[in-house]
Design a protein around this motif. Structure first.
Motif, PDB file in Angstrom:
ATOM      1  N   VAL A 191      51.462  52.674  51.128  1.00  0.00           N
ATOM      2  CA  VAL A 191      50.323  53.208  51.870  1.00  0.00           C
ATOM      3  C   VAL A 191      49.613  52.045  52.554  1.00  0.00           C
ATOM      4  O   VAL A 191      49.376  51.006  51.930  1.00  0.00           O
ATOM      5  N   THR A 192      49.291  52.201  53.829  1.00  0.00           N
ATOM      6  CA  THR A 192      48.595  51.140  54.557  1.00  0.00           C
ATOM      7  C   THR A 192      47.300  50.777  53.833  1.00  0.00           C
ATOM      8  O   THR A 192      46.476  51.642  53.552  1.00  0.00           O
ATOM      9  N   GLY A 193      47.144  49.509  53.515  1.00  0.00           N
ATOM     10  CA  GLY A 193      45.981  49.049  52.768  1.00  0.00           C
ATOM     11  C   GLY A 193      46.333  48.528  51.386  1.00  0.00           C
ATOM     12  O   GLY A 193      45.494  47.931  50.713  1.00  0.00           O
ATOM     13  N   ALA A 251      43.525  49.318  65.160  1.00  0.00           N
ATOM     14  CA  ALA A 251      44.819  49.455  64.506  1.00  0.00           C
ATOM     15  C   ALA A 251      45.476  48.121  64.192  1.00  0.00           C
ATOM     16  O   ALA A 251      46.117  47.963  63.149  1.00  0.00           O
ATOM     17  N   SER A 252      45.311  47.145  65.077  1.00  0.00           N
ATOM     18  CA  SER A 252      45.976  45.855  64.870  1.00  0.00           C
ATOM     19  C   SER A 252      45.362  45.059  63.723  1.00  0.00           C
ATOM     20  O   SER A 252      45.984  44.132  63.204  1.00  0.00           O
ATOM     21  N   GLN A 253      44.140  45.405  63.318  1.00  0.00           N
ATOM     22  CA  GLN A 253      43.457  44.675  62.247  1.00  0.00           C
ATOM     23  C   GLN A 253      43.193  45.552  61.025  1.00  0.00           C
ATOM     24  O   GLN A 253      42.403  45.183  60.161  1.00  0.00           O
ATOM     25  N   VAL A 254      43.861  46.690  60.965  1.00  0.00           N
ATOM     26  CA  VAL A 254      43.532  47.666  59.929  1.00  0.00           C
ATOM     27  C   VAL A 254      43.716  47.117  58.516  1.00  0.00           C
ATOM     28  O   VAL A 254      42.909  47.371  57.618  1.00  0.00           O
ATOM     29  N   GLU A 255      44.769  46.342  58.297  1.00  0.00           N
ATOM     30  CA  GLU A 255      45.027  45.807  56.957  1.00  0.00           C
ATOM     31  C   GLU A 255      43.866  44.930  56.485  1.00  0.00           C
ATOM     32  O   GLU A 255      43.432  44.999  55.332  1.00  0.00           O
ATOM     33  N   SER A 256      43.357  44.107  57.377  1.00  0.00           N
ATOM     34  CA  SER A 256      42.258  43.209  57.041  1.00  0.00           C
ATOM     35  C   SER A 256      40.994  43.988  56.709  1.00  0.00           C
ATOM     36  O   SER A 256      40.300  43.690  55.726  1.00  0.00           O
ATOM     37  N   TYR A 257      40.681  44.994  57.512  1.00  0.00           N
ATOM     38  CA  TYR A 257      39.490  45.811  57.250  1.00  0.00           C
ATOM     39  C   TYR A 257      39.607  46.571  55.936  1.00  0.00           C
ATOM     40  O   TYR A 257      38.647  46.661  55.165  1.00  0.00           O
ATOM     41  N   TYR A 258      40.789  47.116  55.669  1.00  0.00           N
ATOM     42  CA  TYR A 258      40.977  47.885  54.441  1.00  0.00           C
ATOM     43  C   TYR A 258      40.867  46.993  53.201  1.00  0.00           C
ATOM     44  O   TYR A 258      40.310  47.402  52.180  1.00  0.00           O
ATOM     45  N   VAL A 292      35.743  50.845  56.643  1.00  0.00           N
ATOM     46  CA  VAL A 292      36.923  51.704  56.761  1.00  0.00           C
ATOM     47  C   VAL A 292      37.042  52.236  58.193  1.00  0.00           C
ATOM     48  O   VAL A 292      38.133  52.220  58.792  1.00  0.00           O
ATOM     49  N   ASN A 293      35.944  52.697  58.751  1.00  0.00           N
ATOM     50  CA  ASN A 293      35.961  53.224  60.116  1.00  0.00           C
ATOM     51  C   ASN A 293      36.336  52.153  61.127  1.00  0.00           C
ATOM     52  O   ASN A 293      37.018  52.433  62.123  1.00  0.00           O
ATOM     53  N   ALA A 294      35.907  50.928  60.886  1.00  0.00           N
ATOM     54  CA  ALA A 294      36.279  49.828  61.779  1.00  0.00           C
ATOM     55  C   ALA A 294      37.783  49.599  61.753  1.00  0.00           C
ATOM     56  O   ALA A 294      38.398  49.307  62.786  1.00  0.00           O
TER      57      ALA A 294
END
Length: 548
Positions: A359-361, A492-499, A485-487
């Protein structure tokens, strides 16, 4: 789900198909949804598996469904029925996380600013009563999720749609961000870019119902799925029959499904071994695990799967003493995850965080607190509970929960916390856990509704889900967490870092204590053909057949 836990079957990790969480994001970011290859959902009637059409499949569940309403459903019994009775705009391929059009004729076209999704419906689709499926029905269905009267546990996902929150204040007509363009076309406009929204439209709760039928769905479900509802006798049975006018030619392969209710997992297993049952609706009993997997006669009927799931404790942040962060932190240091896994025949891996592998994150580096009894006691003393305290732990009254209950009770006793176990029926558990001020602690799990961490974060820990009837059992609300989470969804390109940032923020507060990532063993009847399990749905009964 799920799932929470709410869904009893954990799911296989099968991320090699074309549209998975990481592969889908770049397409969504570029607005290329319509460019995806379209393949109808379903197993071919000419499958290589030895099977024949017809027959009535028999499955049993320990509990009644809490509802058949797809916008509300989250328990195991109703979950399987959602797959059979309803269609969604998009759904998953039978064995994986590949998103495919179902009620939609193609994947959505996404605007350049990534805010507007244009959806075209499949021509000729009908509900089980013969009425056509229209864009107005879809708009009604989605708007209904935003209506507080529905008490949908997934409204937090739909707050991404423009006007959903405003609609909740005056639920008349249709959410402003959902616009019907014709009988077969609608657009959905978001508040901000959301790379996971196409998954939200594939959630079971997005199952399409006819306009104006919301009030009947709880007891008399009406959808456009491969099966039609016949009857529900509480405590006894659910009867479904084939939808002969289903749009997907050749499906379903079965003539119907008979579901027995009130049957314990132990009895389900005995009936399956005798050939009187085709599928177990509940997990394989922990006490029977070794005998089943070592039975050579059952070897061809056993499926081992890694799950997109996390088992965890919830600590109600609005109830004493868990409103004290030090108490929650103390509990986090009292857990021996290896001992818990031994109690469930090692059907999992120790949790390193809240988001499971696949799962992404998911983050490999551990973010959870390890076992440290001395530190746990010190934290309790600092919180004013040097002598400990007594509290209640709610769980389900079936295995593996009853096995885990005893171990957790012993582990918390070691730091001075006396636990009263409240093991109840699944539907009772969900109602209690979703009631403010009712459950100080719960033992539960969650299976991904879709392979993205926002599913876990928003449904289980978001402020919007900290409501009566929601899935946020700790009633946790941290606006900075939500914003992070919303950020991630908007970038999309930084989603892993935000999560990862959001996960660390949440784990510091300890509203949940991740225990382990689930694995699952399923045993199915020798007469079942085309058997496959989906990482999201679990069983895909509409694709099954009966041999001979």
């Amino acid at each position: 789900m799920g799932i929470v836990e709410c869904r009893q079957e954990t799911k296989e990790l099968e991320m090699k198909l074309s549209i998975r969480s990481k592969a889908l994001r770049p397409l969504l970011a570029l607005g290329l949804g319509a460019a995806l290859t379209i393949v109808p959902i379903g197993v071919s009637a000419n499958s290589a598996h030895a099977a024949s059409n017809g027959g009535v499949l028999k499955i049993a569940f320990s509990s009644d469904p809490s509802t058949f309403d797809p916008q509300v459903c989250y328990d195991a019994t109703c979950w399987d029925n959602m797959e059979m009775l309803f269609n969604r705009l998009y759904d998953y391929s039978p064995g994986g996380t590949d998103l495919l059009p179902q009620a939609a004729v193609s994947m959505p076209t996404i605007s350049k600013n990534k805010l507007t999704y244009t959806v075209n419906l499949r021509a000729g689709m009908k509900f089980a009563d013969g009425k056509p499926v229209t864009a107005t029905d879809v708009a009604y269905t989605f708007s209904r999720i935003c209506d507080p009267a529905t008490k949908s546990p997934v409204v937090s996902f739909w707050n991404a749609v423009k006007g959903c929150e405003e609609f909740a204040k005056s639920p008349v007509g249709t959410v402003s961000g959902i616009s019907v363009k014709s009988a077969t076309q609608l657009t959905i406009t978001l508040v901000q870019p959301n790379s996971a929204f196409v998954y939200v439209m594939a959630m079971p709760h997005a199952s399409i119902i006819p306009q104006g039928t919301g009030s009947q769905q709880a007891l008399k479900p009406l959808g456009s799925g491969p099966f039609k509802f016949v009857s529900f006798t509480p405590g006894q049975s659910i009867i479904l029959t084939k939808n002969s006018s289903y749009w997907n030619t050749g499906h379903p392969l079965l003539e119907g499904v008979n579901e027995a209710l009130g049957v314990s997992p132990e009895v389900q297993l005995l009936q399956l071994q005798k050939g009187d049952l085709d599928l177990m609706g509940d997990k394989l009993p922990n006490s029977s695990f070794l005998s089943v997997i070592n039975d050579k006669k059952l070897a061809a009927q056993i499926s081992h799967r890694v799950g997109l799931s996390t088992y965890f404790l919830t600590l109600n942040t609005k109830m004493k003493p868990f409103d004290n962060p030090l108490v929650r932190e103390a509990v986090s240091y009292a857990i021996d995850r290896s001992a818990l896994l031994r109690a469930v025949n090692d059907q999992g891996d120790p949790a390193t965080g809240f988001i499971p592998p696949g799962v992404t994150g998911y983050v490999k580096t551990s973010m959870v607190n390890g076992l440290n009894v001395a530190k746990a006691k010190s934290l309790l003393a600092k919180a004013g509970f040097a002598k400990g305290f007594t509290t209640d732990l709610y769980s389900w009254n079936t295995q593996p929960w009853t096995n885990l209950d005893a171990v957790i009770q012993q582990q918390l006793a070691a730091i001075g916390i006396k636990i009263n176990i409240k093991a109840v029926q699944m539907s009772t558990f969900f109602a209690a856990a979703a009631t403010p001020g009712k459950t100080p602690m719960t033992l539960t799990f969650w299976i991904a509704d879709y392979p993205d961490g926002s599913d876990f974060f928003q449904a289980l820990l978001g402020c919007a889900s900290a409501i009566p009837g929601g899935q946020n059992y700790p009633f946790y609300c941290n606006k900075k967490f939500d914003d992070t989470v919303n950020a991630g969804l908007a970038n999309a390109s930084q989603v892993e870092s935000y999560y990862e940032r959001a996960a660390k923020m949440m784990q510091k507060d300890n509203p949940v204590i991740p225990l382990y990532f689930g694995k699952n063993t399923t045993v199915f009847g020798s007469n079942v053909g085309n058997f496959v399990e989906n990482p999201i749905w679990g069983y895909m009964i509409s694709n099954y057949s009966l041999k001979g």
